[in-house]
Design a protein around this motif. Structure first.
Motif, PDB file in Angstrom:
ATOM      1  N   UNK A 102      75.058  52.983  47.220  1.00  0.00           N
ATOM      2  CA  UNK A 102      73.913  52.169  46.499  1.00  0.00           C
ATOM      3  C   UNK A 102      74.055  50.591  47.138  1.00  0.00           C
ATOM      4  N   UNK A 103      72.875  50.248  47.636  1.00  0.00           N
ATOM      5  CA  UNK A 103      72.764  48.850  47.882  1.00  0.00           C
ATOM      6  C   UNK A 103      71.780  48.040  46.875  1.00  0.00           C
ATOM      7  N   UNK A 104      72.083  46.981  46.307  1.00  0.00           N
ATOM      8  CA  UNK A 104      71.186  46.241  45.435  1.00  0.00           C
ATOM      9  C   UNK A 104      71.110  44.936  46.132  1.00  0.00           C
ATOM     10  N   UNK A 105      69.656  44.419  46.114  1.00  0.00           N
ATOM     11  CA  UNK A 105      69.430  42.819  46.467  1.00  0.00           C
ATOM     12  C   UNK A 105      69.660  41.973  45.427  1.00  0.00           C
ATOM     13  N   UNK A 106      69.814  40.755  45.978  1.00  0.00           N
ATOM     14  CA  UNK A 106      70.179  39.852  44.662  1.00  0.00           C
ATOM     15  C   UNK A 106      68.923  39.591  44.022  1.00  0.00           C
ATOM     16  N   UNK A 107      67.735  39.637  44.457  1.00  0.00           N
ATOM     17  CA  UNK A 107      66.485  39.388  43.530  1.00  0.00           C
ATOM     18  C   UNK A 107      66.570  38.172  42.684  1.00  0.00           C
ATOM     19  N   UNK A 108      66.215  37.753  41.640  1.00  0.00           N
ATOM     20  CA  UNK A 108      66.360  36.694  40.709  1.00  0.00           C
ATOM     21  C   UNK A 108      67.006  37.004  39.577  1.00  0.00           C
ATOM     22  N   UNK A 168      60.467  48.741  34.476  1.00  0.00           N
ATOM     23  CA  UNK A 168      61.361  49.265  35.852  1.00  0.00           C
ATOM     24  C   UNK A 168      60.453  50.558  36.436  1.00  0.00           C
ATOM     25  N   UNK A 169      60.458  50.321  37.814  1.00  0.00           N
ATOM     26  CA  UNK A 169      59.768  51.224  38.651  1.00  0.00           C
ATOM     27  C   UNK A 169      60.893  52.195  39.484  1.00  0.00           C
ATOM     28  N   UNK A 170      60.961  53.423  39.471  1.00  0.00           N
ATOM     29  CA  UNK A 170      61.845  54.087  40.315  1.00  0.00           C
ATOM     30  C   UNK A 170      60.840  55.101  41.418  1.00  0.00           C
ATOM     31  N   UNK A 171      61.170  55.102  42.516  1.00  0.00           N
ATOM     32  CA  UNK A 171      60.299  56.311  43.389  1.00  0.00           C
ATOM     33  C   UNK A 171      61.174  56.576  44.543  1.00  0.00           C
ATOM     34  N   UNK A 196      59.291  36.985  33.991  1.00  0.00           N
ATOM     35  CA  UNK A 196      59.539  38.279  34.762  1.00  0.00           C
ATOM     36  C   UNK A 196      60.967  38.120  35.870  1.00  0.00           C
ATOM     37  N   UNK A 197      61.761  39.179  35.649  1.00  0.00           N
ATOM     38  CA  UNK A 197      63.211  39.033  36.394  1.00  0.00           C
ATOM     39  C   UNK A 197      62.974  40.384  37.077  1.00  0.00           C
ATOM     40  N   UNK A 198      63.271  40.398  38.356  1.00  0.00           N
ATOM     41  CA  UNK A 198      63.207  41.987  38.976  1.00  0.00           C
ATOM     42  C   UNK A 198      64.240  41.847  40.121  1.00  0.00           C
ATOM     43  N   UNK A 199      64.657  43.067  40.519  1.00  0.00           N
ATOM     44  CA  UNK A 199      65.317  43.147  41.830  1.00  0.00           C
ATOM     45  C   UNK A 199      65.433  44.861  42.061  1.00  0.00           C
ATOM     46  N   UNK A 200      65.669  45.055  43.214  1.00  0.00           N
ATOM     47  CA  UNK A 200      65.680  46.395  43.795  1.00  0.00           C
ATOM     48  C   UNK A 200      66.826  46.940  44.256  1.00  0.00           C
ATOM     49  N   UNK A 201      67.330  48.227  43.708  1.00  0.00           N
ATOM     50  CA  UNK A 201      68.249  48.985  44.541  1.00  0.00           C
ATOM     51  C   UNK A 201      67.974  50.068  45.176  1.00  0.00           C
ATOM     52  N   UNK A 202      68.677  50.326  46.227  1.00  0.00           N
ATOM     53  CA  UNK A 202      68.323  51.492  47.176  1.00  0.00           C
ATOM     54  C   UNK A 202      69.463  52.460  46.861  1.00  0.00           C
ATOM     55  N   UNK A 203      69.163  53.569  46.627  1.00  0.00           N
ATOM     56  CA  UNK A 203      70.083  54.872  46.421  1.00  0.00           C
ATOM     57  C   UNK A 203      69.985  55.871  47.522  1.00  0.00           C
ATOM     58  N   UNK A 204      71.099  55.839  48.407  1.00  0.00           N
ATOM     59  CA  UNK A 204      70.879  56.577  49.657  1.00  0.00           C
ATOM     60  C   UNK A 204      71.969  57.551  49.498  1.00  0.00           C
ATOM     61  N   UNK A 205      71.385  58.927  49.374  1.00  0.00           N
ATOM     62  CA  UNK A 205      72.374  60.155  49.223  1.00  0.00           C
ATOM     63  C   UNK A 205      72.303  61.030  50.203  1.00  0.00           C
ATOM     64  N   UNK A 206      73.304  61.463  50.712  1.00  0.00           N
ATOM     65  CA  UNK A 206      73.254  62.418  51.978  1.00  0.00           C
ATOM     66  C   UNK A 206      74.251  63.508  51.815  1.00  0.00           C
ATOM     67  N   UNK A 212      68.606  61.590  51.133  1.00  0.00           N
ATOM     68  CA  UNK A 212      67.483  61.261  49.944  1.00  0.00           C
ATOM     69  C   UNK A 212      67.704  59.903  49.805  1.00  0.00           C
ATOM     70  N   UNK A 213      66.530  59.063  49.503  1.00  0.00           N
ATOM     71  CA  UNK A 213      66.579  57.648  49.422  1.00  0.00           C
ATOM     72  C   UNK A 213      65.615  57.305  48.148  1.00  0.00           C
ATOM     73  N   UNK A 214      66.086  56.793  47.193  1.00  0.00           N
ATOM     74  CA  UNK A 214      65.251  56.475  45.855  1.00  0.00           C
ATOM     75  C   UNK A 214      65.529  55.036  45.631  1.00  0.00           C
ATOM     76  N   UNK A 215      64.390  54.105  45.506  1.00  0.00           N
ATOM     77  CA  UNK A 215      64.330  52.795  45.151  1.00  0.00           C
ATOM     78  C   UNK A 215      64.287  52.685  43.532  1.00  0.00           C
ATOM     79  N   UNK A 216      65.568  52.089  43.244  1.00  0.00           N
ATOM     80  CA  UNK A 216      65.522  51.710  41.789  1.00  0.00           C
ATOM     81  C   UNK A 216      65.436  50.474  41.425  1.00  0.00           C
ATOM     82  N   UNK A 217      64.160  50.193  40.815  1.00  0.00           N
ATOM     83  CA  UNK A 217      63.648  48.676  40.631  1.00  0.00           C
ATOM     84  C   UNK A 217      63.877  48.253  39.212  1.00  0.00           C
ATOM     85  N   UNK A 218      64.751  47.297  38.980  1.00  0.00           N
ATOM     86  CA  UNK A 218      65.062  46.793  37.625  1.00  0.00           C
ATOM     87  C   UNK A 218      64.046  45.659  37.573  1.00  0.00           C
TER      88      UNK A 218
END
Length: 396
Positions: free
Chosen positions: A209-215, A84-87, A187-197, A102-108
């Motif tokens: 939190x918004x999550x993409x469907x990915x695979x 996983x990669x978060x940034x 490999x299986x992956x998807x990305x969620x976006x954490x949007x904090x105000x 603040x926007x953080x990408x949470x990648x599973x």
């Protein structure tokens, strides 16, 4: 220009910053609007001109740069998968609206090896073998007639079947490997976006939190779990993931049934009594899934039974009684459906044939849990309640 200066002073006064504002060159900033942009990227070094023009910008920038890094470090502890990669995508200060975004990408992401078994099948194979092949042959035999001086001999042919060794082909079916066993990476992956105000003035927080469907399928991330990091809480995989509506490839089911555990525990805790524990069919029928979470949870917490649910229990117990033959033979007590329901719903005890008989209602939950494949990381267990009961007969 003068009105701009008055407006700036009015804003700072409303913010309670009139005293601090004296240290800033407001008139110079008003003459150069470029030094006071609407939004400021806090991920980059702050221009000193902005620091001189915008009250408390240096403190805000320092605080939120530290906070964002702390959040990212904490989120990085939560690995959704082994790669996983978060940034941080954005850390921005809205000068006009006085809000931090603040926007953080949470990648599973999870990569694992899987073995594809070898493919084998029977195929024809040409072979050779030695065989005796018959063929017609002839040999000359000596035949004589007469005797003595009158004996006459001649050679006559004799036909017979002879054999010779020959190497002949034949076909045999053999199991051969068509495709060898191989280990491949998946490999299986998807990305969620954490949007904090965060509103600097009101301290109002709005996490999304918004999550993409990915695979991977569909899952939800608990935004409040990340927001709690601001209060120094450390998230876990389970606190981050609230809903996992898929299993492989990233997750596997770790569900389990507690029926036998609860049954054995009840029997063991009443070692001196004769105990009948409700059947699995009854427990599964009296589940939150079938009867509704509110109905079962209310009863397990000491609430009352509705008339309709009592009617359904009575109907179900007419079948349940057929499973109670051993209990009846051990105690010589033949309980009726009405007696069982009365003890169950009214928490009453009855003295019958030298036994004190009671019914204990217990939770017999089905545990729902999912774990990342090839990992010990699991979501928290969800206990789906199911109503079970034990009839306990104790000698008086």
């Amino acid at each position: 220009m003068k009105s701009q200066l008055v407006s700036a002073l009015t804003i700072f006064t409303l913010l309670g910053l009139s005293q601090q504002a004296k240290a800033y060159n407001i008139e110079a900033c008003a003459k150069d609007p470029m030094t006071m942009p609407e939004k400021i990227n806090l991920l980059q070094p702050i221009d000193q001109k902005m620091v001189s023009c915008i009250p408390q910008l240096d403190a805000i920038a320092s605080q939120w740069q530290s906070t964002a890094n702390r959040i990212l470090s904490s989120i990085n502890v939560v690995k959704i998968g082994n790669e996983s990669e978060n940034q941080i995508e954005k850390l921005e200060y809205n000068v006009i609206g006085k809000t931090i975004s603040l926007i953080i990408n949470i990648r599973a992401k999870h990569t694992w090896n899987k073995t594809i078994p070898a493919v084998k099948t029977k195929v024809p194979v040409n072979k050779w073998r030695w065989v005796d092949v018959p063929y017609p042959d002839v040999r000359m035999n000596k035949q004589c007639v007469g005797s003595g001086r009158f004996k006459a001999c001649t050679k006559v042919p004799e036909y017979f079947t002879n054999y010779r060794r020959e190497k002949v082909p034949y076909v045999e079916m053999e199991i051969r490997t068509i495709t060898p066993e191989q280990v491949v990476s998946a490999t299986a992956s998807t990305t969620c976006k954490y949007d904090y105000t965060f509103n600097v003035l009101t301290s109002e927080r709005k996490p999304i939190i918004n999550c993409g469907q990915g695979n991977l399928g569909n899952y939800k991330v608990d935004a409040s779990a990340i927001t709690n990091i601001l209060n120094g809480e450390m998230p876990t995989l389970g606190s981050l993931l609230t809903t996992v509506s898929f299993t492989p490839p990233l997750f596997k089911d770790a569900n389990r049934d507690t029926y036998n555990d609860v049954k054995n525990e009840i029997i063991a805790s009443h070692a001196g009594s004769i105990v009948y524990f409700s059947s699995e069919s009854f427990v599964n029928w009296a589940s939150a899934e079938n009867q509704g979470i509110n109905v079962i949870a209310s009863i397990l917490s000491g609430g009352t039974y509705s008339a309709e649910f009592i009617r359904q229990i009575e109907e179900k117990l007419r079948t349940e009684i057929t499973f109670m033959s051993i209990f009846f033979s051990q105690t010589a007590i033949n309980l009726s459906v009405e007696q069982i329901v009365l003890m169950m719903t009214e928490k009453q005890t009855q003295n019958l044939l030298g036994y004190k008989v009671s019914v204990k209602v217990v939770n017999t939950p089905y545990i729902i849990q999912k774990c990342i494949v090839n990992s010990n990381d699991c979501t928290p267990t969800i206990k789906s309640p199911r109503l079970g009961f034990a009839i306990i007969a104790t000698k008086i």
